[in-house]
Enzyme design. Structure first.
Site, PDB file in Angstrom:
ATOM      1  N   VAL A  39      40.968   4.478  54.125  1.00  0.00           N
ATOM      2  CA  VAL A  39      41.537   5.376  54.504  1.00  0.00           C
ATOM      3  C   VAL A  39      41.190   7.584  55.535  1.00  0.00           C
ATOM      4  O   VAL A  39      40.154   7.534  54.019  1.00  0.00           O
ATOM      5  CB  VAL A  39      42.990   6.019  53.205  1.00  0.00           C
ATOM      6  CG1 VAL A  39      44.146   7.088  53.296  1.00  0.00           C
ATOM      7  CG2 VAL A  39      43.199   4.436  52.877  1.00  0.00           C
ATOM      8  N   LYS A  40      41.657   7.678  56.403  1.00  0.00           N
ATOM      9  CA  LYS A  40      41.157   8.923  57.055  1.00  0.00           C
ATOM     10  C   LYS A  40      42.220  10.140  55.658  1.00  0.00           C
ATOM     11  O   LYS A  40      43.179   9.742  55.969  1.00  0.00           O
ATOM     12  CB  LYS A  40      41.299   9.144  58.013  1.00  0.00           C
ATOM     13  CG  LYS A  40      40.078   8.300  58.792  1.00  0.00           C
ATOM     14  CD  LYS A  40      40.281   8.666  59.854  1.00  0.00           C
ATOM     15  CE  LYS A  40      39.990   9.745  60.942  1.00  0.00           C
ATOM     16  NZ  LYS A  40      39.335  10.226  62.147  1.00  0.00           N
ATOM     17  N   VAL A  41      41.556  10.977  55.288  1.00  0.00           N
ATOM     18  CA  VAL A  41      42.345  12.533  54.323  1.00  0.00           C
ATOM     19  C   VAL A  41      42.044  12.899  55.000  1.00  0.00           C
ATOM     20  O   VAL A  41      40.690  13.718  55.099  1.00  0.00           O
ATOM     21  CB  VAL A  41      41.732  11.987  52.552  1.00  0.00           C
ATOM     22  CG1 VAL A  41      42.343  13.302  52.168  1.00  0.00           C
ATOM     23  CG2 VAL A  41      42.607  10.217  52.418  1.00  0.00           C
ATOM     24  N   ALA A  99      42.246   4.489  58.700  1.00  0.00           N
ATOM     25  CA  ALA A  99      43.352   5.013  59.574  1.00  0.00           C
ATOM     26  C   ALA A  99      44.335   5.873  58.897  1.00  0.00           C
ATOM     27  O   ALA A  99      43.395   6.292  57.751  1.00  0.00           O
ATOM     28  CB  ALA A  99      44.251   3.808  58.748  1.00  0.00           C
TER      29      ALA A  99
END
Length: 216
Positions: A82-84, A56
């Site tokens: 977590v997509k960064v 996400a």
């Protein structure tokens, strides 16, 4: 090599899951906009379908805000990654989130040097975008090969997640190189199952079956 499906459409995800080839899911704002659903409800539903990493994406611009957003996303489900975004602020956020035990996937990576920074920051996954490099006349899969060579030379634990996959050849080359993951659209997953000789063989077998005497 693990297969993730690159989609926010739960119908597509269910279809791929029914084929038995989905180990995880990646989403992004563009995919969410395409289906017209909110992030949290979509991620929760996806996590109820697929028992594996579900990426996400955080969309803030500063490390502080990315960390705050990442913490919120991670609370949605234990499988959330977590997509960064790649960049200086993204690296700061990746390091901080990793220190808190939150899994990360650094996205929009286009060079081996960027991937090296991701590994040093402790990212769980790095996402080299091969199709977009191909679009500007660079060899996206060659970049993946370079990243894998670097990671293996130094024993980095960050997994190489081949993204922006456009065709079955990308999948084949990723598998032959030993990439950890490829995230693939449903249309390409379905192409992997197809071959004209398979279709011709089935057609012939069915035609011959009609000639086989049947019990009366």
């Amino acid at each position: 090599m693990k297969f993730f499906i690159d989609s926010a459409d739960v119908k597509e995800i269910r279809a791929a899951h029914a084929m038995g080839c989905v180990d995880g899911v990646t989403t992004n704002p563009s995919l969410l906009a395409k289906v017209g659903r909110g992030l949290e409800e979509t991620i929760r539903e996806i996590c109820s379908i697929v028992d594996g990493p579900v990426s996400a994406e955080a969309v803030s611009m500063t490390a502080e805000e990315l960390v705050k957003e990442g913490r919120t996303l991670a609370k949605l489900h234990p499988n959330v990654v977590v997509k960064v975004p790649m960049g200086v602020e993204g690296m700061k956020a990746t390091k901080a989130l990793t220190a808190e035990g939150i899994k990360t996937n650094v996205t929009l990576v286009f060079s081996p040097n960027q991937a090296l920074l991701c590994a040093k920051a402790g990212a769980t996954f790095v996402s080299p975008f091969v199709g977009r490099l191909d679009d500007v006349s660079e060899d996206g899969m060659e970049m993946v090969r370079q990243v894998l060579t670097i990671y293996r030379a130094y024993g980095y634990k960050t997994q190489v997640l081949v993204a922006s996959v456009r065709n079955p050849v990308h999948v084949l080359r990723a598998a032959m190189m030993g990439a950890d993951v490829a995230t693939i659209p449903l249309s390409v997953i379905q192409q992997l199952a197809q071959h004209p000789l398979t279709d011709a063989g089935i057609k012939k077998f069915l035609a011959d079956w009609e000639k086989v005497p049947k019990p009366k």
